[in-house]
Design a protein around this motif. Structure first.
Motif, PDB file in Angstrom:
ATOM      1  N   LYS A  32      42.735   5.370  30.734  1.00 16.14           N
ATOM      2  CA  LYS A  32      42.930   5.708  29.366  1.00 16.14           C
ATOM      3  C   LYS A  32      41.607   5.954  28.713  1.00 16.14           C
ATOM      4  N   GLU A  33      40.737   4.976  28.679  1.00 12.08           N
ATOM      5  CA  GLU A  33      39.659   4.809  27.819  1.00 12.08           C
ATOM      6  C   GLU A  33      38.625   5.741  28.281  1.00 12.08           C
ATOM      7  N   ASP A  45      50.521   1.382  22.521  1.00  6.01           N
ATOM      8  CA  ASP A  45      49.401   0.570  21.863  1.00  6.01           C
ATOM      9  C   ASP A  45      48.253   0.765  22.160  1.00  6.01           C
ATOM     10  N   GLU A  46      48.209   0.697  23.643  1.00  9.94           N
ATOM     11  CA  GLU A  46      46.665   0.869  24.528  1.00  9.94           C
ATOM     12  C   GLU A  46      45.876   2.041  23.856  1.00  9.94           C
ATOM     13  N   ALA A  47      46.667   3.149  24.052  1.00 11.42           N
ATOM     14  CA  ALA A  47      45.950   4.517  23.656  1.00 11.42           C
ATOM     15  C   ALA A  47      45.668   4.516  22.298  1.00 11.42           C
ATOM     16  N   GLU A  48      46.348   4.094  21.362  1.00 16.27           N
ATOM     17  CA  GLU A  48      46.283   4.022  20.005  1.00 16.27           C
ATOM     18  C   GLU A  48      44.911   3.173  19.424  1.00 16.27           C
ATOM     19  N   THR A  49      45.010   2.131  20.233  1.00 15.76           N
ATOM     20  CA  THR A  49      43.697   1.113  19.996  1.00 15.76           C
ATOM     21  C   THR A  49      42.646   1.712  20.285  1.00 15.76           C
ATOM     22  N   VAL A  97      47.094  13.188  29.861  1.00 17.81           N
ATOM     23  CA  VAL A  97      48.416  12.810  30.570  1.00 17.81           C
ATOM     24  C   VAL A  97      47.821  11.230  31.365  1.00 17.81           C
ATOM     25  N   PHE A  98      48.736  10.193  30.926  1.00 19.21           N
ATOM     26  CA  PHE A  98      48.175   8.805  31.674  1.00 19.21           C
ATOM     27  C   PHE A  98      49.158   8.833  32.818  1.00 19.21           C
TER      28      PHE A  98
END
Length: 889
Positions: A97-98, A133-137, A202-203
């Protein structure tokens, strides 16, 4: 920024960051479930599904895509189109993601001077999955996007899967704010016209279970390896970077609209209806060029039908805009010129693309004239009967006879206020397809579950093919499917599919039929192999039956092919290459291969050509092939990078999927092709090639059928025997046969004319006597009689009409004559106008007579014809006619 530059920057950016640049795959999908590639990730699907181990951990591509479900909406809105380019970057167990988020933000917001697209960060809005939450963070704390420009959406909008059990995961979409002139503010959750999606990340981190729809399925758990699949719509980004309102105003489509305007004199923006037509033309012509460029040819099934459908929509819309003559050449040239900067092969292949497109336009213009008349008549008849629905039979007739795609019939009927019975049309289409041959896909997989083959591949690896150098050898049974299901063992009489760790058996592919032969286990068991396929890449499935003993997984075996069959197929395959090159030398590069089948001793070769190949050209091609055989050229194969093969001028077959490494088969200095098949070692081994002829198998596609080696010799030997027999009959030398036979046929035709003239004279001579035999039945002159057997229907009709004409017109007359032809009775009955005024109709009289004869008939009130099965009933039939006349006189 032009589209070509957008594409170049994308690939350059990711290549600099460790991604392997993967060229766009052909639009012809290498997937039995797809006609055409509809998404950028399709070529990578085997990697995501775990069918094949990816040769790289990072990749990037700009993939050509075609989607046609909403084809009828194209032009009506500015959002629908059939062809698009999907820019993608992919990670297979590498960054997640990151990494994906940071790469996307860097490329979009970096300045143009530094290789980016230079978008204003303040105009970018982000959506993430509801509980991601991970993507938003990452977006908020790592990239720095303000929280108020990050929105959460549900499964329907921000969760991806293939629609079937398998990999899935949350999405994060990047959207661009086009400003208040495009609608209210509030972000993509409120208005997707103003906040247009440009990039979807897309993750892939979960495995999904069964379910329907976009959000009705269960998440089973985490994937063992997390992957990234992203897609940026090149046309959407071009719209933003070029400062235009929709994709039809971007550089690669606007130029086609401008050309259509030039050809028709109708300016874009003049009216809604003309704008719709101009957009249809621009989109469909670009799609057509890209499809033809990838080897699709117009047809009535599959992807050929897709191409035919969109091409014909484009041509018809040009007619609606006022074009009266051919327009495709100039439109195709415009598309090639504008798209070849991104796809140089279009320019290289310009002549072939033009040839296919022009042939389809010519065929459609001819069909449009005849089909429109049929449609207009059907519409008139439907309206006259008070109907509002055009019959499905009429729509089917237009499709089957005139090549009208159903959507064209729907459009043209709607323009005249009618709908179409689509259910009836599709029922007739289904019946037609069911009468046709079963789809070849059944042969490939037997409709088996592919997961069984994938499990074998995962456990044992790919099958090693040894057949280029060996025709037999030691092997091990690593997989067994008996009666459609995986099995540890199979017994005598069982139908089986056997997977070996290595095999000399060639699996059907590239036009070459599979090897046949035997697999003998060390235990004594024997399997007779009749077919070999590759249902999934790298897995050779040997189909056959157990002849003796028991077959078990893990058993050692000895595999041996039918060498005589293999050699005969190899001769045919090498002859196909020679034919291909000889045709290209004679007709030019437009004679590109469109398919082939190489079987023992014979082959067929399909190639592009708008017209039939003249017999003299075919003779020259055959001579050239056989001259090459006499040169005894060596045939050798070499594996090399595909770029090197292209530099050497190797010919590739359209629609075939090639990897980075390809096998190139070279025949002396004459032919060089990409090919995975088996061949002879020297052209002298072919012996002889005989072309049997060529024919059309579809619009712009011809087929040559030929014999090779002993089969060719046997054919010529039979021909020689026939020629010798003809020489004996006509007493002439072989070179004199055409002239002598032509002379004999001419004399025969002259004799037939004389016989026909004599027969007609004899028939008419009988007319006077028949008139004299007329009986008066209450004022009606009735003539009945039986003329000599063998009198044909035409002669009988002439005689009846001649007799009727000799009776005074003011006297009611009925003439009913009978004969027997080939053991079956025939009758023709005629009435004059005075008889018809008395109520005597020839059709009714014929039905009475024919019923007596054991048959049927009909016709008009003045003359009718009938027949039956019982020649002994002719007298009774004449009496029946007389009774009917008597009763009604």
């Amino acid at each position: 920024m032009e589209s070509a530059e957008i594409r170049r920057r994308w690939l350059s950016f990711f290549e600099e960051r460790g991604h392997t640049v993967v060229p766009s795959a052909s639009l012809i999908a290498d997937d039995p479930t797809l006609l055409l590639v509809p998404a950028g990730m399709v070529p990578f699907k085997p990697y995501f599904l775990g069918e094949v181990k990816p040769p790289f951990s990072r990749a990037s591509s700009v993939q050509k895509c075609v989607r046609t479900p909403d084809i009828e909406e194209v032009g009506k809105t500015t959002r629908h189109g059939t062809f698009f380019q999907m820019c993608g970057n992919f990670s297979f167990g590498d960054y997640f993601k990151e990494g994906a988020i940071k790469l996307a933000w860097e490329l979009l917001t970096s300045s143009v001077e530094h290789g980016g697209y230079g978008l204003d960060p303040e105009k970018l809005w982000i959506t993430v999955y509801l509980d991601d939450d991970e993507a938003e963070t990452i977006w908020r704390d790592v990239v720095g996007v303000p929280a108020e420009r990050i929105q959460r959406l549900g499964k329907k909008d921000n969760f991806w899967s293939m629609g079937v059990p398998g990999p899935c995961g949350p999405c994060s979409e990047i959207n661009y704010d086009r400003g208040p002139e495009f609608g209210v503010e509030g972000g993509p959750a409120v208005n997707d016209e103003r906040y247009v999606e440009i990039w979807n990340l897309v993750f892939m981190q979960y495995e999904r279970g069964e379910g329907t729809g976009k959000d009705d399925f269960e998440i089973l758990g985490d994937l063992p390896s997390k992957n990234i699949d992203t897609g940026l719509g090149l046309e959407r980004l071009a719209m933003i970077l070029q400062g235009v309102q929709n994709m039809y105003e971007t550089d690669t489509l606007k130029v086609v609209i401008d050309k259509a305007t030039e050809l028709t004199g109708v300016a874009y923006g003049k009216s809604h209806d003309s704008d719709v037509s101009l957009r249809v033309v621009a989109d469909h012509m670009r799609t057509s060029v890209m499809l033809i460029g990838d080897g699709v040819t117009p047809g009535n099934e599959g992807r050929g039908y897709v191409l035919r459908r969109i091409m014909r929509r484009a041509v018809r819309n040009m007619r609606l805009l006022g074009a009266t003559g051919p327009v495709v050449r100039e439109l195709v040239d415009t598309v090639i010129t504008t798209m070849s900067e991104q796809y140089p092969e279009l320019e290289t292949d310009r002549k072939r693309i033009e040839t296919v497109a022009l042939a389809e336009e010519a065929a459609f213009l001819k069909a449009l004239k005849g089909g429109t008349n049929i449609l207009d008549t059907a519409v008139t008849e439907t309206k006259a009967a008070g109907g509002t629905v055009l019959a499905g039979e009429k729509a089917f007739l237009l499709h089957d006879t005139w090549g009208f795609p159903i959507d064209l019939t729907l459009e043209m009927a709607a323009e005249q206020g009618l709908s179409v019975d689509e259910d009836g049309f599709r029922r007739l289409m289904k019946e037609q397809r069911e009468r046709a041959k079963a789809d070849a896909l059944a042969k490939k997989t037997g409709h088996a579950d592919l997961s069984s083959y994938r499990e074998i591949a995962d456990a044992s690896g790919a099958t090693r093919f040894t057949g280029y150098t060996n025709t037999e050898g030691e092997t091990t049974v690593v997989g067994l499917i008996a009666n459609g299901a995986p099995s540890p063992a199979a017994s005598e009489g069982d139908e089986v599919e056997v997977v070996l760790d290595r095999t000399p058996f060639y699996a059907e592919g590239g036009g070459q039929l599979a090897d046949q032969g035997r697999i003998k286990l060390h235990s004594g068991a024997v399997i007779e192999i009749r077919d070999v396929q590759q249902p999934v890449p790298g897995v050779y499935v040997h189909k056959g039956s157990v002849q003796v003993g028991e077959v078990t997984v893990g058993a050692s075996a000895y595999a041996a092919i039918d060498v005589r069959r293999r050699r005969a197929i190899a001769r045919a395959h090498s002859a196909t290459h020679l034919t291909h090159q000889a045709l290209r030398d004679a007709l030019g590069p437009t004679a590109a291969q469109a398919g082939s089948e190489n079987s023992p001793g014979r082959f067929r070769f399909d190639f592009g050509s708008p017209n039939a190949v003249p017999g003299t050209v075919l003779t020259d091609v055959e001579q050239k092939i056989n001259e090459v055989l006499s040169r005894e050229l060596d045939v050798h194969a070499e594996v090399m990078p595909i770029d090197e093969a292209k530099r050497q001028g190797a010919i590739a077959e359209f629609g075939e999927k090639y990897g980075e490494k390809v096998r190139v088969v070279t025949i002396g200095d004459f032919s060089k092709e990409l090919c995975g098949g088996t061949h002879v070692h020297n052209t002298a081994q072919l012996g002889l090639v005989k072309l049997l002829g060529e024919s059309s198998i579809g619009s712009g596609v011809r087929r040559i059928e030929a014999l090779v080696g002993v089969d060719a010799y046997n054919f010529l030997a039979r021909e020689h025997t026939v020629v010798a027999q003809l020489q004996e009959l006509v007493k002439g030398r072989p070179e004199e046969l055409p002239e002598k036979i032509s002379s004999m046929l001419g004399k025969l035709k002259d004799a037939e004319k004389e016989i026909e003239k004599f027969r007609a004279e004899k028939v008419l001579q009988a007319a006077a006597g028949l008139v004299d035999s007329a009986r008066d039945i209450r004022g009606v002159a009735l003539v009945t009689g039986q003329v000599p057997d063998g009198t044909g229907a035409d002669d009988l009709r002439k005689l009846v009409l001649d007799v009727r004409g000799r009776i005074p017109s003011d006297r009611p007359a009925v003439v009913a004559l009978f004969t027997t032809v080939g053991g079956k009775p025939l009758t023709v009955i005629a009435t004059n106008e005075a008889a018809r005024e008395r109520g005597f109709k020839a059709g009714e009289l014929v039905r009475t007579a024919a019923k007596t004869l054991g048959g049927g008939g009909g016709g008009k009130p003045d003359v009718a014809q009938g027949g039956g099965q019982n020649p002994q009933a002719v007298g009774e039939a004449m009496a029946a006619v007389e009774r009917l006349v008597t009763e009604n006189a």
